[in-house]
Design an enzyme around this catalytic site. Structure first.
Site, PDB file in Angstrom:
ATOM      1  N   ASP A  10       0.945  -1.122   0.054  1.00 36.09           N
ATOM      2  CA  ASP A  10      -0.017  -0.061   0.027  1.00 36.09           C
ATOM      3  C   ASP A  10       0.938   1.194   0.125  1.00 36.09           C
ATOM      4  O   ASP A  10       1.661   1.437   0.910  1.00 36.09           O
ATOM      5  CB  ASP A  10      -0.804  -0.043   1.250  1.00 36.09           C
ATOM      6  CG  ASP A  10      -1.656  -1.293   1.625  1.00 36.09           C
ATOM      7  OD1 ASP A  10      -1.099  -2.526   1.347  1.00 36.09           O
ATOM      8  OD2 ASP A  10      -2.786  -1.073   1.860  1.00 36.09           O
ATOM      9  N   GLU A  53      -4.082   2.172  -2.741  1.00 36.02           N
ATOM     10  CA  GLU A  53      -5.468   2.826  -2.221  1.00 36.02           C
ATOM     11  C   GLU A  53      -5.422   3.688  -1.001  1.00 36.02           C
ATOM     12  O   GLU A  53      -6.233   4.408  -0.771  1.00 36.02           O
ATOM     13  CB  GLU A  53      -6.515   1.510  -1.498  1.00 36.02           C
ATOM     14  CG  GLU A  53      -5.721   1.053  -0.110  1.00 36.02           C
ATOM     15  CD  GLU A  53      -6.658   0.719   0.728  1.00 36.02           C
ATOM     16  OE1 GLU A  53      -8.078   0.696   0.209  1.00 36.02           O
ATOM     17  OE2 GLU A  53      -6.408   0.294   1.628  1.00 36.02           O
ATOM     18  N   ASN A  54      -4.195   4.117  -0.514  1.00 38.54           N
ATOM     19  CA  ASN A  54      -3.861   5.080   0.250  1.00 38.54           C
ATOM     20  C   ASN A  54      -3.063   6.252  -0.259  1.00 38.54           C
ATOM     21  O   ASN A  54      -2.341   7.058   0.625  1.00 38.54           O
ATOM     22  CB  ASN A  54      -3.107   4.502   1.651  1.00 38.54           C
ATOM     23  CG  ASN A  54      -3.828   3.199   2.179  1.00 38.54           C
ATOM     24  OD1 ASN A  54      -3.469   2.308   2.354  1.00 38.54           O
ATOM     25  ND2 ASN A  54      -5.264   3.652   2.837  1.00 38.54           N
ATOM     26  N   HIS A 114     -10.453   1.517   0.682  1.00 33.65           N
ATOM     27  CA  HIS A 114     -10.414   2.982   0.840  1.00 33.65           C
ATOM     28  C   HIS A 114     -10.473   3.346  -0.656  1.00 33.65           C
ATOM     29  O   HIS A 114     -10.396   4.591  -1.160  1.00 33.65           O
ATOM     30  CB  HIS A 114      -9.083   3.578   1.125  1.00 33.65           C
ATOM     31  CG  HIS A 114      -8.823   3.328   2.845  1.00 33.65           C
ATOM     32  ND1 HIS A 114      -9.682   4.266   3.479  1.00 33.65           N
ATOM     33  CD2 HIS A 114      -8.268   2.580   3.594  1.00 33.65           C
ATOM     34  CE1 HIS A 114      -9.478   3.957   4.897  1.00 33.65           C
ATOM     35  NE2 HIS A 114      -8.508   3.182   4.900  1.00 33.65           N
ATOM     36  N   HIS A 168      -6.720  -8.125   0.212  1.00 34.11           N
ATOM     37  CA  HIS A 168      -6.870  -6.802   0.884  1.00 34.11           C
ATOM     38  C   HIS A 168      -7.655  -7.400   2.170  1.00 34.11           C
ATOM     39  O   HIS A 168      -8.886  -7.171   2.100  1.00 34.11           O
ATOM     40  CB  HIS A 168      -7.362  -5.801  -0.036  1.00 34.11           C
ATOM     41  CG  HIS A 168      -7.087  -4.471   0.762  1.00 34.11           C
ATOM     42  ND1 HIS A 168      -5.653  -3.899   0.590  1.00 34.11           N
ATOM     43  CD2 HIS A 168      -7.835  -3.753   1.415  1.00 34.11           C
ATOM     44  CE1 HIS A 168      -6.120  -2.597   1.291  1.00 34.11           C
ATOM     45  NE2 HIS A 168      -7.043  -2.433   1.916  1.00 34.11           N
ATOM     46  N   HIS A 196      -3.218  -4.293   3.226  1.00 32.90           N
ATOM     47  CA  HIS A 196      -4.066  -3.439   4.077  1.00 32.90           C
ATOM     48  C   HIS A 196      -3.497  -3.245   5.611  1.00 32.90           C
ATOM     49  O   HIS A 196      -3.889  -2.189   6.013  1.00 32.90           O
ATOM     50  CB  HIS A 196      -5.334  -4.339   4.293  1.00 32.90           C
ATOM     51  CG  HIS A 196      -6.311  -3.659   5.171  1.00 32.90           C
ATOM     52  ND1 HIS A 196      -7.067  -2.512   4.987  1.00 32.90           N
ATOM     53  CD2 HIS A 196      -7.018  -4.161   6.622  1.00 32.90           C
ATOM     54  CE1 HIS A 196      -7.821  -2.145   6.103  1.00 32.90           C
ATOM     55  NE2 HIS A 196      -7.683  -2.995   7.031  1.00 32.90           N
TER      56      HIS A 196
END
Length: 273
Positions: free
Chosen positions: A8, A39-40, A68, A154, A179
Site C-alpha cells: 500500500d 489505495e492510500n 479505501h 486485501h 491492508h
C-alpha cells in the site's frame, strides 16, 4: 518471469519512494511485471487519477486497491476508464470499475491479476471472497488461459489471509496480503507452489502509525478524544513489497523474497536475480 508486488502506497512519502525507485528496479532487476497497491496514495485515503497515471508511467502494470478505493470520489468516475485500475472483485455487480483483468507482461506472458477483499473485521462487508477467488481460477486456469495468476488479498485478519493462500495454493502463482501496512515475516512458497506473504507492508514513512502521523493516533488511544484529522506522515519513505520468480513452464513460484528499501527497516532484496 520476474514479478514485483509493492504494498500500500501511503501519502506523498509512499508515492515519492515508489516513483523514484521503481523505474530503476525494473531496469536493474529486469522485471517482467509489476503490481502496486495504491489505495492510500492520496494523503492516506484513496487515489486520484493523476496519481494513478504517474504510477503507471513509472512502470507499474496494474494498480490494485481495497476498502479505501472510493475515498477520493473522483475514482468513481475514472475507475471504468482504466483497465489497469482494479477495485475489489467481490463488490456487488454494477459497482464501477473492474476487479480483475488479463494483462500482457514484458516477456509476453499472459497475467491474470485479481484484487479481492476479506470480510473479517472489514467494512464494507462484501461478497464471499473465497467464492470470488474460486470463480477467478476456474475461469482462468493456470497454464491454460493464464501463464500466471496474481491475487492481492486485501484483508485484516491474518487467519483469513492464510486461509486464502491455502485455498488457492497450486491454482495461483502469487497470493499476497495488503491492508495492515506492516510487512510480515512469512514470505514463502506454499506446498503446491504458490508464493505467499500475509502482508507486503506499506510504501511510506515507517516513523508513523501505519503511515499516519503518529501524534493523532497516539492521542486517540490515550485520551479517546479526537483533536484533529489523521494526516499522512511526511518523512522519508521505505519501499516494501514481494519479489517472486515465476516458472515459465508451470506458472508457479520458484523463488520468493520480501523487498524492503529505505530508512528504518532492515534492507531486504532478492538474491535470486
Amino acid at each position: 518471469m520476474r514479478f514485483l508486488f509493492l504494498g500500500d502506497l501511503v501519502g506523498r512519502s509512499g508515492r515519492t519512494v515508489v516513483l523514484d525507485r521503481l523505474p530503476g528496479l525494473i531496469s536493474d532487476w529486469k522485471l517482467d511485471f509489476v503490481v502496486v497497491n495504491g489505495e492510500n496514495a492520496a494523503g492516506g485515503f484513496g487515489v486520484t487519477e493523476d496519481i494513478l497515471e504517474a504510477t503507471l508511467e513509472a512502470g507499474a502494470d496494474v494498480m490494485t486497491t481495497g476498502n479505501h478505493v472510493w475515498d477520493q470520489r473522483e475514482a468513481l468516475g475514472f475507475a471504468g476508464r482504466y483497465d489497469a485500475f482494479l477495485r475489489p472483485a467481490n463488490y456487488p455487480q454494477g459497482t464501477p470499475g473492474r476487479g480483475s483483468g488479463l494483462f500482457i507482461a514484458r516477456n509476453g506472458a499472459r497475467i491474470v491479476v485479481a484484487n479481492i477483499m476479506g470480510r473479517v473485521f472489514m467494512s464494507p462487508d462484501l461478497d464471499d471472497p473465497f467464492r470470488c477467488a474460486a470463480d477467478l481460477v476456474e475461469s482462468s486456469p493456470l497454464g491454460e488461459q493464464a501463464d500466471a495468476v496474481i491475487v492481492d488479498f486485501h484483508a485484516e485478519a491474518t487467519s483469513e489471509k492464510q486461509a486464502m493462500g491455502h485455498f488457492l495454493d497450486g491454482r495461483a502463482s502469487v497470493v499476497v496480503g495488503t491492508h495492515t501496512h506492516v510487512p510480515t515475516a512469512d514470505a514463502q512458497i506454499l506446498v503446491h507452489g504458490t508464493a505467499y506473504q500475509s502482508d507486503a507492508g506499506m510504501c511510506g514513512d515507517y516513523d508513523s502509525s501505519l503511515g499516519m502521523d503518529k501524534e493523532e493516533p497516539l492521542n486517540r488511544f490515550v485520551t479517546k478524544v479526537p483533536r484533529g484529522r489523521f494526516e499522512a506522515a511526511s518523512g522519508p519513505g521505505t519501499l516494501c513489497g514481494l519479489a517472486v520468480e515465476i516458472s515459465d513452464r508451470t506458472g508457479l513460484a520458484e523463488h520468493v523474497s520480501p523487498v524492503r528499501l529505505g530508512p528504518r527497516l532492515a534492507e531486504c532484496v532478492p538474491d535470486f536475480w
